[in-house]
Each structure stands twice: as structure tokens, then as C-alpha cells.
Write an enzyme that holds these catalytic residues in place. Sequence first.
Site, PDB file in Angstrom:
ATOM      1  N   LEU A   1      -7.321  -2.401 -12.693  1.00 24.68           N
ATOM      2  CA  LEU A   1      -8.552  -3.104 -12.296  1.00 24.68           C
ATOM      3  C   LEU A   1      -9.376  -2.231 -11.363  1.00 24.68           C
ATOM      4  CD1 LEU A   1      -8.462  -4.206  -9.106  1.00 24.68           C
ATOM      5  CD2 LEU A   1      -6.810  -5.780 -10.088  1.00 24.68           C
TER       6      LEU A   1
ATOM      7  N   GLU B   1     -12.242  -2.329  -8.320  1.00 19.30           N
ATOM      8  CA  GLU B   1     -12.771  -3.275  -7.348  1.00 19.30           C
ATOM      9  C   GLU B   1     -14.233  -3.583  -7.671  1.00 19.30           C
ATOM     10  OE1 GLU B   1     -11.787  -2.108  -3.335  1.00 19.30           O
ATOM     11  OE2 GLU B   1      -9.805  -1.511  -4.044  1.00 19.30           O
TER      12      GLU B   1
ATOM     13  N   GLN C   1      -8.759   9.763  -4.915  1.00 17.17           N
ATOM     14  CA  GLN C   1      -8.317  10.939  -4.167  1.00 17.17           C
ATOM     15  C   GLN C   1      -6.802  10.921  -3.974  1.00 17.17           C
ATOM     16  OE1 GLN C   1     -10.643  12.446  -0.884  1.00 17.17           O
ATOM     17  NE2 GLN C   1      -8.806  12.524   0.374  1.00 17.17           N
TER      18      GLN C   1
ATOM     19  N   CYS D   1      -7.949   4.825  -4.535  1.00 12.38           N
ATOM     20  CA  CYS D   1      -7.100   5.377  -5.597  1.00 12.38           C
ATOM     21  C   CYS D   1      -7.377   6.821  -5.984  1.00 12.38           C
ATOM     22  CB  CYS D   1      -7.236   4.518  -6.855  1.00 12.38           C
ATOM     23  SG  CYS D   1      -6.255   3.033  -6.755  1.00 12.38           S
TER      24      CYS D   1
ATOM     25  N   ARG E   1     -12.354   1.939   1.983  1.00  9.57           N
ATOM     26  CA  ARG E   1     -11.400   3.045   2.026  1.00  9.57           C
ATOM     27  C   ARG E   1     -11.961   4.287   1.318  1.00  9.57           C
ATOM     28  NH1 ARG E   1      -6.031  -0.056   0.140  1.00  9.57           N
ATOM     29  NH2 ARG E   1      -7.599  -1.230  -1.034  1.00  9.57           N
TER      30      ARG E   1
ATOM     31  N   SER F   1       2.034  -1.216  -7.332  1.00 14.10           N
ATOM     32  CA  SER F   1       1.251  -0.243  -6.561  1.00 14.10           C
ATOM     33  C   SER F   1       1.180   1.053  -7.358  1.00 14.10           C
ATOM     34  CB  SER F   1       1.930   0.046  -5.231  1.00 14.10           C
ATOM     35  OG  SER F   1       2.520  -1.099  -4.702  1.00 14.10           O
TER      36      SER F   1
ATOM     37  N   ASN G   1       0.816  -1.213   0.000  1.00 15.95           N
ATOM     38  CA  ASN G   1       0.000   0.000   0.000  1.00 15.95           C
ATOM     39  C   ASN G   1       0.853   1.267   0.000  1.00 15.95           C
ATOM     40  OD1 ASN G   1       0.535  -1.454   2.314  1.00 15.95           O
ATOM     41  ND2 ASN G   1      -0.915  -0.288   3.556  1.00 15.95           N
TER      42      ASN G   1
HETATM   43  C1  UDX Z   1     -10.377   2.923  -9.825  1.00 18.19           C
HETATM   44  C2  UDX Z   1     -10.111   2.829 -11.337  1.00 18.19           C
HETATM   45  O1  UDX Z   1     -11.353   2.657 -12.034  1.00 18.19           O
HETATM   46  C3  UDX Z   1      -9.166   1.678 -11.637  1.00 18.19           C
HETATM   47  O2  UDX Z   1      -8.852   1.637 -13.018  1.00 18.19           O
HETATM   48  C4  UDX Z   1      -7.893   1.865 -10.817  1.00 18.19           C
HETATM   49  O3  UDX Z   1      -7.035   0.772 -11.019  1.00 18.19           O
HETATM   50  C5  UDX Z   1      -8.222   1.995  -9.344  1.00 18.19           C
HETATM   51  O4  UDX Z   1      -9.152   3.051  -9.134  1.00 18.19           O
HETATM   52  P1  UDX Z   1     -11.920   1.640  -8.092  1.00 18.19           P
HETATM   53  O5  UDX Z   1     -11.539   2.732  -7.147  1.00 18.19           O
HETATM   54  O6  UDX Z   1     -11.791   0.236  -7.651  1.00 18.19           O
HETATM   55  O7  UDX Z   1     -11.057   1.746  -9.433  1.00 18.19           O
HETATM   56  O8  UDX Z   1     -13.450   1.841  -8.517  1.00 18.19           O
HETATM   57  P2  UDX Z   1     -14.221   2.731  -9.596  1.00 18.19           P
HETATM   58  O9  UDX Z   1     -15.204   1.859 -10.275  1.00 18.19           O
HETATM   59  O10 UDX Z   1     -13.315   3.490 -10.471  1.00 18.19           O
HETATM   60  O11 UDX Z   1     -15.076   3.730  -8.687  1.00 18.19           O
HETATM   61  C6  UDX Z   1     -14.474   4.732  -7.886  1.00 18.19           C
HETATM   62  C7  UDX Z   1     -15.532   5.547  -7.187  1.00 18.19           C
HETATM   63  O12 UDX Z   1     -16.244   6.388  -8.099  1.00 18.19           O
HETATM   64  C8  UDX Z   1     -16.595   4.717  -6.473  1.00 18.19           C
HETATM   65  O13 UDX Z   1     -16.897   5.282  -5.225  1.00 18.19           O
HETATM   66  C9  UDX Z   1     -17.771   4.798  -7.414  1.00 18.19           C
HETATM   67  O14 UDX Z   1     -18.993   4.601  -6.759  1.00 18.19           O
HETATM   68  C10 UDX Z   1     -17.629   6.210  -7.942  1.00 18.19           C
HETATM   69  N1  UDX Z   1     -18.296   6.421  -9.247  1.00 18.19           N
HETATM   70  C11 UDX Z   1     -17.859   5.754 -10.348  1.00 18.19           C
HETATM   71  C12 UDX Z   1     -19.359   7.314  -9.349  1.00 18.19           C
HETATM   72  O15 UDX Z   1     -19.765   7.928  -8.365  1.00 18.19           O
HETATM   73  N2  UDX Z   1     -19.949   7.506 -10.578  1.00 18.19           N
HETATM   74  C13 UDX Z   1     -19.539   6.862 -11.702  1.00 18.19           C
HETATM   75  O16 UDX Z   1     -20.122   7.090 -12.777  1.00 18.19           O
HETATM   76  C14 UDX Z   1     -18.461   5.940 -11.581  1.00 18.19           C
HETATM   77  P1  ADP Z   2      -3.779  -2.414  -2.217  1.00 19.97           P
HETATM   78  O1  ADP Z   2      -5.197  -1.942  -2.395  1.00 19.97           O
HETATM   79  O2  ADP Z   2      -2.774  -1.468  -2.830  1.00 19.97           O
HETATM   80  O3  ADP Z   2      -3.576  -3.833  -2.655  1.00 19.97           O
HETATM   81  P2  ADP Z   2      -3.764  -3.278   0.576  1.00 19.97           P
HETATM   82  O4  ADP Z   2      -3.608  -2.436   1.804  1.00 19.97           O
HETATM   83  O5  ADP Z   2      -5.027  -4.022   0.348  1.00 19.97           O
HETATM   84  O6  ADP Z   2      -3.436  -2.299  -0.656  1.00 19.97           O
HETATM   85  O7  ADP Z   2      -2.573  -4.343   0.516  1.00 19.97           O
HETATM   86  C1  ADP Z   2      -1.234  -4.071   0.725  1.00 19.97           C
HETATM   87  C2  ADP Z   2      -0.603  -5.222   1.547  1.00 19.97           C
HETATM   88  O8  ADP Z   2       0.809  -5.058   1.557  1.00 19.97           O
HETATM   89  C3  ADP Z   2      -1.060  -5.278   3.005  1.00 19.97           C
HETATM   90  O9  ADP Z   2      -1.665  -6.528   3.249  1.00 19.97           O
HETATM   91  C4  ADP Z   2       0.275  -5.104   3.809  1.00 19.97           C
HETATM   92  O10 ADP Z   2       0.313  -5.925   4.972  1.00 19.97           O
HETATM   93  C5  ADP Z   2       1.319  -5.562   2.801  1.00 19.97           C
HETATM   94  N1  ADP Z   2       2.667  -5.037   3.031  1.00 19.97           N
HETATM   95  C6  ADP Z   2       3.054  -3.756   3.217  1.00 19.97           C
HETATM   96  N2  ADP Z   2       4.402  -3.669   3.351  1.00 19.97           N
HETATM   97  C7  ADP Z   2       4.903  -4.938   3.238  1.00 19.97           C
HETATM   98  C8  ADP Z   2       6.232  -5.525   3.272  1.00 19.97           C
HETATM   99  N3  ADP Z   2       7.333  -4.789   3.439  1.00 19.97           N
HETATM  100  N4  ADP Z   2       6.338  -6.866   3.125  1.00 19.97           N
HETATM  101  C9  ADP Z   2       5.241  -7.625   2.942  1.00 19.97           C
HETATM  102  N5  ADP Z   2       3.978  -7.139   2.884  1.00 19.97           N
HETATM  103  C10 ADP Z   2       3.790  -5.817   3.037  1.00 19.97           C
END
Ligand code: UDX
Ligand code: ADP
Length: 464
Positions: free
Chosen positions: A165, A167, A280, A278, A348, A133, A93
Site C-alpha cells: 500500500l 500512503e 530510502q 520505505c 518520515r 513490516s 517499525n
Molecule cells: C511506497 C510504495 O509505493 C508502496 O508500494 C510501499 O508499500 C511503500 O512505499 P509510499 O512511500 O507510501 O509507498 O508512497 P509513494 O506513492 O510510493 O511515494 C514515495 C515518494 O516518491 C513520495 O515522496 C512521492 O512524492 C515521490 N514520488 C512518487 C515522486 O516524486 N514522483 C513520482 O512520480 C511518484
Molecule cells: P509502519 O509505517 O511500519 O506501520 P509505524 O512506526 O507507523 O511504522 O508503526 C509501528 C508501531 O509498532 C509503532 O506504533 C510502535 O509503537 C509499535 N511497536 C514497536 N514495537 C512493538 C512491540 N514490541 N509491541 C507492540 N508494539 C510495538
Amino acid sequence: MGIVKNICCIGAGYVGGPTMAVIAHKCPHIKVTIVDLNAERIAAWNDEDVNNIPIYEPGLSEVVQSARGKNLFFSTDVEKAIDEADMIFISVNTPTKTYGLGKGMAADLKYIELCARQIAAVAKTGKIVVEKSTLPVRTAEAIKNILDNTGNGAKFQILSNPEFLAEGTAVEDLLHPDRVLIGGDTDAEGKKAIDALVEVYSNWVPEEKILTTNVWSSELSKLTANAFLAQRVSSINAMSELCERTGADVNEVARAIGMDSRIGSKFLKASVGFGGSCFQKDILNLVYIAKSYGLNQVADYWEQVVIMNDHQKQRFAANIVKTLYNTVSDKKIAFLGWAFKKDTNDTRESAAIYVADELLNEQANIAVYDPKVESDVVYRDLNYLDTRSAEQNKLGVSISDDPYTVCKDAHAIAVLTEWDEFKAYDWQKIYDNMKKPAFVFDGRNILDGDKMKDIGFIFQQIGK
Ligand code: UDX
Ligand code: ADP
């Protein structure tokens, strides 16, 4: 550095977990080991019942099931996995800094740096290190410096391979990506490393969808893509406020502009505000980078996307207070949804957190239902804001796994996540058990307004 046979991924989170599961699923000849310092998380990934893996994503447990124990492994032994791998993905992260220089803006790279130092300490043979990341532009350079100056003389190639990708659709996005982006050095060794990663993806991604660039273009493309996507949401949300004042309907406006092929129809849903790990973070990062080069107009331009988003969350909460006769003190407000979007258990930066915070400041009692979010996560999110004590949050917020209980005796319902199941509820029953007049504030524009009004609700949607 020929064909990749052994991949290690550091970080078993929302990015590393699904991405590596799909690589393992599609490349049975490659051994994939995902490591994480968090032993509890690794144990959950290894849970005998594959439905207990720590991340909820449609289709993910099936993909994990297909490869786990065969060529997909989850472990806390970071050093062993680094040692054995010829390619190492860093998927840890990178939150916004909460301290020091760049506080609230820059990405905190301490986890990345730790990974780089760990790789340098352990690696005895040359490796390809892949940034997965979201990272500020020029992080690859920092990783390379650490690897080259603290290692055992092993040669490293650094690639940037940003994740696109979303979520909730992660598995689908990984299986059928719009594109895969790989950035690397432009010299011969760099090109070889790029080719090695191209080969991994070409096991299932058509070659014309695999783009290769220099490292900096790749890193900046990720920030740019997220900034553009978030900007669309803030743009339609800005129009939603104007629609509310003028009598236009934001859904109709979105449809009308979306049919212009230059604009396109996706990402035009007005909402209570975007969330997620992502958007913000990446925009603030972009703003920070622009400022650090003295590009103040560029920085201000992008910062406005975040300012608009904060305004949207704030005005949603303010509208609830105003509509409930300017007071929500001791009134029960039911929250349907806590996740930042449907089909994920990730919360988040979810708009729900900030709306709850505003309403708790007005002394409302909040009851939360979300089909996938655990109750301790709701409290953790609120406690993290540091607006009030953990005890106060416990007093002000209740959580139930039954939506009908959450809505019972409520003065108002706020829809914060667009979960499909909300549409199928027995809304007559919910209405009958609420305080009257019964209000619904649909922050996701998913419910049928005419039907809700027929039942007797005072019903409001964003942008109408
Ligand atoms: C985003 C990007 O889409 C992805 O490519 C990148 O790798 C990571 O960030 P994510 O944050 O998982 O993905 O979800 P996304 O579908 O993009 O939605 C982000 C936020 O925008 C959500 O809260 C969603 O509800 C909101 N949103 C999205 C809207 O309010 N209106 C829309 O039309 C689309
Ligand atoms: P993302 O959405 O970017 O995948 P997450 O917080 O879900 O972020 O995942 C990041 C993961 O990386 C966490 O599970 C955290 O424990 C792990 N992590 C952070 N630093 C290290 C490190 N030095 N070695 C191994 N794992 C780590």
C-alpha cells in the site's frame, strides 16, 4: 490450523492500522485485535470521535467506524491478544540502523526480535506468524529460530506477506490491490499456513491476484518493488536537471516516454525528491545485503538511486539560495507542505526536512504550512537531524495553520508537497502580501506557470 478466526496485529502504525481495519471490515467473522506498546496511540485509535484516529488516510475513518467495537479492537494488552490469536501479524517499525555494524544501511531488527520473543513467551498453542513490516531477506528465518528455541514447544509457521500500500491511497490500495503476495514454507505444514492466509484475503481479493511463493522470494520482491519505483523517480529527476540546462520540459519528456507501453506512464513525476519511510530504507537495505554477499557492482548500482535523490533535494535548496541573489540570510521562505506526499500526515524522510535544513544553514527564516502535519512534528523532524539545537530550530522556523499568514512578507515560497488545495489559493492575494520580487519554487510541478507569471511571480519548476 484451520480457518482463521482470531487475528492479532502487533504495531498500530501506518501499515498495521489500515491493513487490519480493512481485514476486519471485509471479514466480519474474524476478530481482529491491534496492539501497540504506545498507549497514547492506542487511545487515539479508540477515540470516540473517529476523526481523531492517529493516522490520516482518505476513507480510513469510515472503515474503522464500520468495524470498531464489533470485530476490530485496539489494545495495549499485547500478551492477551497474542494468546488468543491463531494468526499474528508483525507490523512494527524497522528503521535504518543508527548505530553499530551496518549503521545507516541495514534495517534495525530490534523491534522485530522483541516481538518474536514476546510471542514465544506467551504462545501456548500453534500459531501462524506473518511478517508485515518491510524486512531484510532471511528475517523469517531469524524469527523462526527465536520462536522455536525460546518458546513453550508450540509449533509456529512463518509467512511473509509484504505490504504494497502507498500512503495517501492506503484504503483504496488495500481494497483493490494489484496483487497480494504470500511467501511460506514449501512443505505440507507451510502450504496449510499459506492457504489459511489466502482464505482471509479471498474474502475480497480475486484469487488470481493472490500470489504464493517461497519466503525468500516474497521478502526480496518487496525490496525489489520499492527499489524499482524509487529508481523511476530518480531517473526522471536526473533528466529534470538535464532538461533545465537544455530547454527541454521534463513533463513533456515524461509524457512522451510514458506512452511507450513498455515504460508506462506512472511514477514519472519529477519532484524535489522522494521521501517516505520505505524507499530510502529499503534501497539501503538492498545495498547492504548485496555488499554482504560481496556483490559490489549490484550495491553501487542501487545506491546511486539514493545518491541522486539526495542530490535533487540539495540542488533544490541551492537553487533557492542562488536565485535569491546568493543570500537567504534573514529572509522569510514560506514552505507549502511538509508531508512527504499529499493526503498523508506522515513526514518520515520528507524532502521538506532536508530542504529546510539546508536553508536554515544559510540563516533563512522558514515558515511552514501543511494542512495535516502538526507543528510539534515539524520541530521533531528538524531536531532529529541533530544539525542544530532545538532552540535554534524554534527560532528559525515558525508554523501556522493559515497558508496566507505563512506567505505574508515572504521573499519566496517553496512548494514541497503536492496538496491539491495549493492550486486553489488566491495567488493574487498571496503575491500582493509578499516582498518583491516575489519568487515561487514549485518543487512538485503542480501550479500553473503561465498564471503565476501573469500575476508577477518569478516562477520556477523542476525540470523546466
Ligand atoms: C511506497 C510504495 O509505493 C508502496 O508500494 C510501499 O508499500 C511503500 O512505499 P509510499 O512511500 O507510501 O509507498 O508512497 P509513494 O506513492 O510510493 O511515494 C514515495 C515518494 O516518491 C513520495 O515522496 C512521492 O512524492 C515521490 N514520488 C512518487 C515522486 O516524486 N514522483 C513520482 O512520480 C511518484
Ligand atoms: P509502519 O509505517 O511500519 O506501520 P509505524 O512506526 O507507523 O511504522 O508503526 C509501528 C508501531 O509498532 C509503532 O506504533 C510502535 O509503537 C509499535 N511497536 C514497536 N514495537 C512493538 C512491540 N514490541 N509491541 C507492540 N508494539 C510495538
